[in-house]
Design a protein around this motif. Sequence first.
Motif, PDB file in Angstrom:
ATOM      1  N   ASN A 121       8.070  -0.737   5.345  1.00  0.00           N
ATOM      2  CA  ASN A 121       7.240  -1.433   6.350  1.00  0.00           C
ATOM      3  C   ASN A 121       7.842  -0.611   7.927  1.00  0.00           C
ATOM      4  OD1 ASN A 121       6.022  -3.255   4.886  1.00  0.00           O
ATOM      5  ND2 ASN A 121       7.607  -4.874   5.179  1.00  0.00           N
TER       6      ASN A 121
ATOM      7  N   ILE B 265       6.308  -7.325  15.927  1.00  0.00           N
ATOM      8  CA  ILE B 265       5.600  -8.649  15.591  1.00  0.00           C
ATOM      9  C   ILE B 265       5.594  -9.842  16.505  1.00  0.00           C
ATOM     10  CG2 ILE B 265       5.889 -10.209  13.397  1.00  0.00           C
ATOM     11  CD1 ILE B 265       7.740  -8.017  12.068  1.00  0.00           C
TER      12      ILE B 265
ATOM     13  N   THR C 282      -4.442  -6.137   9.393  1.00  0.00           N
ATOM     14  CA  THR C 282      -3.264  -5.544   8.802  1.00  0.00           C
ATOM     15  C   THR C 282      -3.657  -4.585   7.598  1.00  0.00           C
ATOM     16  OG1 THR C 282      -1.785  -7.126   9.999  1.00  0.00           O
ATOM     17  CG2 THR C 282      -0.965  -5.372   8.473  1.00  0.00           C
TER      18      THR C 282
ATOM     19  N   GLY D 283       5.752  -7.838  -0.144  1.00  0.00           N
ATOM     20  CA  GLY D 283       7.026  -7.229  -0.055  1.00  0.00           C
ATOM     21  C   GLY D 283       8.108  -8.012   0.310  1.00  0.00           C
ATOM     22  N   LEU D 284       7.821  -8.598   1.673  1.00  0.00           N
ATOM     23  CA  LEU D 284       8.856  -9.409   2.342  1.00  0.00           C
ATOM     24  C   LEU D 284       9.209 -10.666   1.433  1.00  0.00           C
ATOM     25  CD1 LEU D 284       7.912  -9.081   6.230  1.00  0.00           C
ATOM     26  CD2 LEU D 284       9.701  -8.104   4.935  1.00  0.00           C
TER      27      LEU D 284
ATOM     28  N   GLY E  44      -1.321  -2.742   1.901  1.00  0.00           N
ATOM     29  CA  GLY E  44      -0.187  -3.658   1.451  1.00  0.00           C
ATOM     30  C   GLY E  44      -0.822  -5.035   1.221  1.00  0.00           C
ATOM     31  N   THR E  45      -0.116  -5.693   0.411  1.00  0.00           N
ATOM     32  CA  THR E  45      -0.421  -6.970  -0.018  1.00  0.00           C
ATOM     33  C   THR E  45       0.174  -8.227   0.288  1.00  0.00           C
ATOM     34  OG1 THR E  45       1.593  -6.838  -1.586  1.00  0.00           O
ATOM     35  CG2 THR E  45      -0.870  -6.045  -2.390  1.00  0.00           C
ATOM     36  N   GLY E  46       1.074  -7.998   1.377  1.00  0.00           N
ATOM     37  CA  GLY E  46       1.754  -9.053   1.901  1.00  0.00           C
ATOM     38  C   GLY E  46       2.703  -9.883   0.811  1.00  0.00           C
TER      39      GLY E  46
ATOM     40  N   ASP F  90      13.448  -0.539  13.774  1.00  0.00           N
ATOM     41  CA  ASP F  90      12.125   0.466  13.856  1.00  0.00           C
ATOM     42  C   ASP F  90      12.035   0.306  15.220  1.00  0.00           C
ATOM     43  OD1 ASP F  90       9.899  -1.163  14.286  1.00  0.00           O
ATOM     44  OD2 ASP F  90      10.374  -1.641  12.250  1.00  0.00           O
TER      45      ASP F  90
ATOM     46  N   SER G 151      11.071  -3.775  15.681  1.00  0.00           N
ATOM     47  CA  SER G 151      11.390  -4.880  14.908  1.00  0.00           C
ATOM     48  C   SER G 151      12.786  -4.536  14.228  1.00  0.00           C
ATOM     49  CB  SER G 151      10.480  -5.238  13.559  1.00  0.00           C
ATOM     50  OG  SER G 151       9.427  -5.128  14.075  1.00  0.00           O
TER      51      SER G 151
ATOM     52  N   SER H 272       1.278 -12.769   2.813  1.00  0.00           N
ATOM     53  CA  SER H 272       0.928 -13.086   4.291  1.00  0.00           C
ATOM     54  C   SER H 272       1.168 -11.916   5.070  1.00  0.00           C
ATOM     55  CB  SER H 272       1.693 -14.222   4.656  1.00  0.00           C
ATOM     56  OG  SER H 272       1.638 -14.535   6.168  1.00  0.00           O
ATOM     57  N   GLN H 273       0.306 -11.554   5.992  1.00  0.00           N
ATOM     58  CA  GLN H 273       0.567 -10.504   6.913  1.00  0.00           C
ATOM     59  C   GLN H 273       0.331 -10.927   8.550  1.00  0.00           C
ATOM     60  OE1 GLN H 273      -2.547  -7.889   5.260  1.00  0.00           O
ATOM     61  NE2 GLN H 273      -0.795  -6.876   4.057  1.00  0.00           N
ATOM     62  N   VAL H 274       0.597 -10.237   9.496  1.00  0.00           N
ATOM     63  CA  VAL H 274       0.423 -10.557  10.853  1.00  0.00           C
ATOM     64  C   VAL H 274      -0.870 -10.836  11.074  1.00  0.00           C
ATOM     65  CG1 VAL H 274       0.719  -9.597  13.385  1.00  0.00           C
ATOM     66  CG2 VAL H 274       2.389  -9.260  11.621  1.00  0.00           C
TER      67      VAL H 274
ATOM     68  N   ILE I  10       5.295 -14.212   8.193  1.00  0.00           N
ATOM     69  CA  ILE I  10       5.236 -12.842   7.254  1.00  0.00           C
ATOM     70  C   ILE I  10       6.083 -12.823   5.978  1.00  0.00           C
ATOM     71  CG2 ILE I  10       4.783 -11.269   9.120  1.00  0.00           C
ATOM     72  CD1 ILE I  10       7.517 -10.636   9.669  1.00  0.00           C
TER      73      ILE I  10
ATOM     74  N   LYS J 167       5.782   2.325   8.028  1.00  0.00           N
ATOM     75  CA  LYS J 167       4.293   2.082   7.996  1.00  0.00           C
ATOM     76  C   LYS J 167       4.146   1.728   9.626  1.00  0.00           C
ATOM     77  CE  LYS J 167       2.869  -1.299   5.312  1.00  0.00           C
ATOM     78  NZ  LYS J 167       2.398  -2.052   4.161  1.00  0.00           N
ATOM     79  N   PHE J 168       5.022   0.759  10.135  1.00  0.00           N
ATOM     80  CA  PHE J 168       4.506   0.227  11.311  1.00  0.00           C
ATOM     81  C   PHE J 168       5.002   0.739  12.538  1.00  0.00           C
ATOM     82  CE2 PHE J 168       3.906  -3.042   8.411  1.00  0.00           C
ATOM     83  CZ  PHE J 168       2.474  -3.512   8.437  1.00  0.00           C
TER      84      PHE J 168
HETATM   85  P1  ADP Z   1       2.618  -5.876   3.290  1.00  0.00           P
HETATM   86  O1  ADP Z   1       3.629  -5.040   3.890  1.00  0.00           O
HETATM   87  O2  ADP Z   1       2.518  -5.322   1.857  1.00  0.00           O
HETATM   88  O3  ADP Z   1       1.504  -6.127   3.836  1.00  0.00           O
HETATM   89  P2  ADP Z   1       5.004  -7.382   3.558  1.00  0.00           P
HETATM   90  O4  ADP Z   1       5.505  -8.684   3.094  1.00  0.00           O
HETATM   91  O5  ADP Z   1       5.923  -6.428   3.134  1.00  0.00           O
HETATM   92  O6  ADP Z   1       3.871  -7.005   3.084  1.00  0.00           O
HETATM   93  O7  ADP Z   1       4.949  -7.549   5.204  1.00  0.00           O
HETATM   94  C1  ADP Z   1       3.951  -8.784   5.582  1.00  0.00           C
HETATM   95  C2  ADP Z   1       3.624  -8.162   7.124  1.00  0.00           C
HETATM   96  O8  ADP Z   1       4.821  -8.386   7.899  1.00  0.00           O
HETATM   97  C3  ADP Z   1       2.973  -6.918   7.086  1.00  0.00           C
HETATM   98  O9  ADP Z   1       1.768  -6.850   6.595  1.00  0.00           O
HETATM   99  C4  ADP Z   1       3.211  -6.837   8.718  1.00  0.00           C
HETATM  100  O10 ADP Z   1       1.991  -7.398   9.186  1.00  0.00           O
HETATM  101  C5  ADP Z   1       4.457  -7.387   9.080  1.00  0.00           C
HETATM  102  N1  ADP Z   1       5.584  -6.460   9.077  1.00  0.00           N
HETATM  103  C6  ADP Z   1       6.443  -6.175   8.159  1.00  0.00           C
HETATM  104  N2  ADP Z   1       7.375  -5.520   8.588  1.00  0.00           N
HETATM  105  C7  ADP Z   1       7.068  -4.939   9.765  1.00  0.00           C
HETATM  106  C8  ADP Z   1       7.737  -4.083  10.856  1.00  0.00           C
HETATM  107  N3  ADP Z   1       8.647  -3.312  10.669  1.00  0.00           N
HETATM  108  N4  ADP Z   1       7.034  -3.896  11.918  1.00  0.00           N
HETATM  109  C9  ADP Z   1       5.850  -4.663  12.109  1.00  0.00           C
HETATM  110  N5  ADP Z   1       5.262  -5.566  11.442  1.00  0.00           N
HETATM  111  C10 ADP Z   1       5.926  -5.730  10.268  1.00  0.00           C
END
Ligand code: ADP
Length: 728
Positions: free
Chosen positions: A432, A469, A488, A498-499, A494-496, A464, A523, A482-484, A477, A435-436
């Motif tokens: 993440n 966020i 996204t 991971g977190l 992504g699938t939302g 990072d 973040s 769930s994503q922002v 998140i 990626k971001f």
């Molecule tokens: P995915 O990355 O597969 O969408 P995650 O559960 O890992 O799913 O993350 C959910 C959302 O949280 C991401 O889609 C993003 O919107 C936000 N996010 C996660 N990590 C970061 C980060 N380091 N910086 C900015 N946004 C983040």
Amino acid sequence: MDELNILKQQIEREKAARRNAEKQLQRIQRTQAQSEATAVALSAETRFRRLLDSASDIIYEIDLDGRFTYANPMVMRRLGLNRLEEVVGQHYLSLVHPADRSQTADFYAQQYHTKTFSTYQEFRLATAVAEPVWLGQNVWLAYLGDEIVGFQAIARDISSRKKMENELQTQRDFGQQIMANLGQGLTVVGPNGLFEYVNPAYARMLGYTEAELLGKDPTCFTHPDDLDALLAARDQRGTGETTTYETRLVQKDGGILYALLTGVPRWVDGRSAGSVTVITDMTERKLMEQEMLHARDRAVELSNLKSQFVANMSHEIRTPLNGVIGMTELLAETPLDEEQLELVDIIRTSSDALLSIINNVLDFSKISEDKLDLEMQPVIMREILEEAIDIVSPKVARKNVEIAYVLAQGTPPVILGDGGRLRQILVNLLSNAVKFTEAGEVTVSVISQPHADGRPQLHFAVKDTGIGIPPEAVTRIFQSFSQVDASTTRKYGGTGLGLAISQHLCQKMGGQMWVESNLGEGSAFHFTIDAAAPAEYVPESLPKLKELSQKRVLIVGENAASGPILAQQTELWDMLPSTAVSGTQTLTWLHEGRPLEQQKPASTSPARILLAEDNLVNQQVALSILEHLGFQAQVAANGLEVLAALEKQPYDVILMDIQMPEMDGLEATRQICARLPEGERPYIIAMTANAVKGDRERYLATGMNDYISKPVRIAAIAEALAQFTPSA
Ligand code: ADP
């Protein structure tokens, strides 16, 4: 019960008074007879008159018409008259309450006709007040020779006894009413163990009439299999205890009733004498319970089916994906022009993304089934961190982003835990972060931060300098899928999941996960885990970097965090770091990098390889990779074919798929171990798609030597084969 005692005493007193009165009367009679004869009699009569006058009882004599011939002062007082002359000639019924008059008259008429010498009768006195005054009256027939001439009566006030009796009766009626109208069954068992009383509800429960049950033994209505419980409860009550137990009762029509019984022992004169039992019909509840259990079983079954389905699906998807990933890797190694390389790269990143989605979905389904178990193995912290960084580093390389990690002083080098899952959390957070983040740095730091009670705990932070966020999305998140915002996925993929998975994993490890973020500034994802030190772990001695000791190092970088991290790291090696912030043109490295050795596998590697794999695509992938590495291999499609191949010729190495038809990889390995002595066995490398906790140990215990996971990669196969050392 007090009242009953008082009543008893009262009755005793009345009896005594009555006996006394009887004696007095007899004496009067005797004396009268004598007085007619003698002169002494006169004085005797005077004496008795006095006695009668002072008596507190009502004493009188009437003729056959019922009119007073004598009455003592108590009678006069009751009738409100002063002199005997006024009383004589009055009818005795004027003493009696109007409501009781005819009954009383009948009673004495009866006594006269049946010539009953002595009777006892109770009636109310005629009074002006509402409160009734009760009399208990003894009456004798008065004879003159053989002829009845009248009645002699002695009566006394029994109102207080009557009142108490009434009260008691009211209470008894009240109790009776409660028992009769109780929804629950109520039984009273006597000292002989038989029903003395059953209430209508109990009779209804069993389908009998109350009369049919009275005098019967409760065991006759108990399910034969539950008799022991009943007898045990009876014994227990014998010691004075109240018992509560469930039992089945047998109804008149043979039906079964589930009942809850609460039995209280009865005591008479300090001896146990049966019991009073309340019976609650539990049949409906019992059936509901059974229904619920049934429903739960069905739900569990369905959910098992669901997770089985997810596991099967991900296995099914993985197999063709295996082909895509393996072949893409091989394709990338062939001479390609720039455009082709770019296309291959897209295939590779897409298939990697697909694989990670499948893995996430599988993890997610395990989490929602609560089937995700953690291993407890020694975990070398540095290895886990470096592996995680290695995994994301190809993506970092394509960006203007630096990545670094630091293990703070005091962090245990080895902890007890699930290394694979810890790496998974770190990879999720690092991916993440990378990626971001378009430019800047991504850092991981670990410090030891014991709980308040001293239990060891580690605190990880993945920081990072990316897009950040928005505050309103910070809690969201961590939810699954769930994503922002909706854009996204389009922009970053992504699938939302991971977190959500990472947070769950770290909670399972005894910790928490949270995020601090400023929009546009980056973040910081924090998490903690419990980290006990392994009991008997002998750490591998780190190579002594003697040649680095006391050497000066210049660290040049633009990023704020990675400079100090490197400085700290080099200090640990006993080096003398200085950091420079700008890219100076003339950098003199104070030490030389170690040259990387490229190992040619063919020189030390196995010559005879057997590939055991049932799936055609996977066979093709593995064979191509082996060929690429310079090996030839024979193929067996299942365990039986493996054994047959070994009959024909020996093999150095078997790449053994676990799931195969006819005979799987584990059974084939067992058979090989049973047939061949240790020195002659081939080196067996397991290959499997959905490895779960303990699989690795299981494979090794069966007799396998190593383990690689699918999709198989060139590097993984090469590394596994390099582990093999020919025995001769
Ligand atoms: P995915 O990355 O597969 O969408 P995650 O559960 O890992 O799913 O993350 C959910 C959302 O949280 C991401 O889609 C993003 O919107 C936000 N996010 C996660 N990590 C970061 C980060 N380091 N910086 C900015 N946004 C983040």
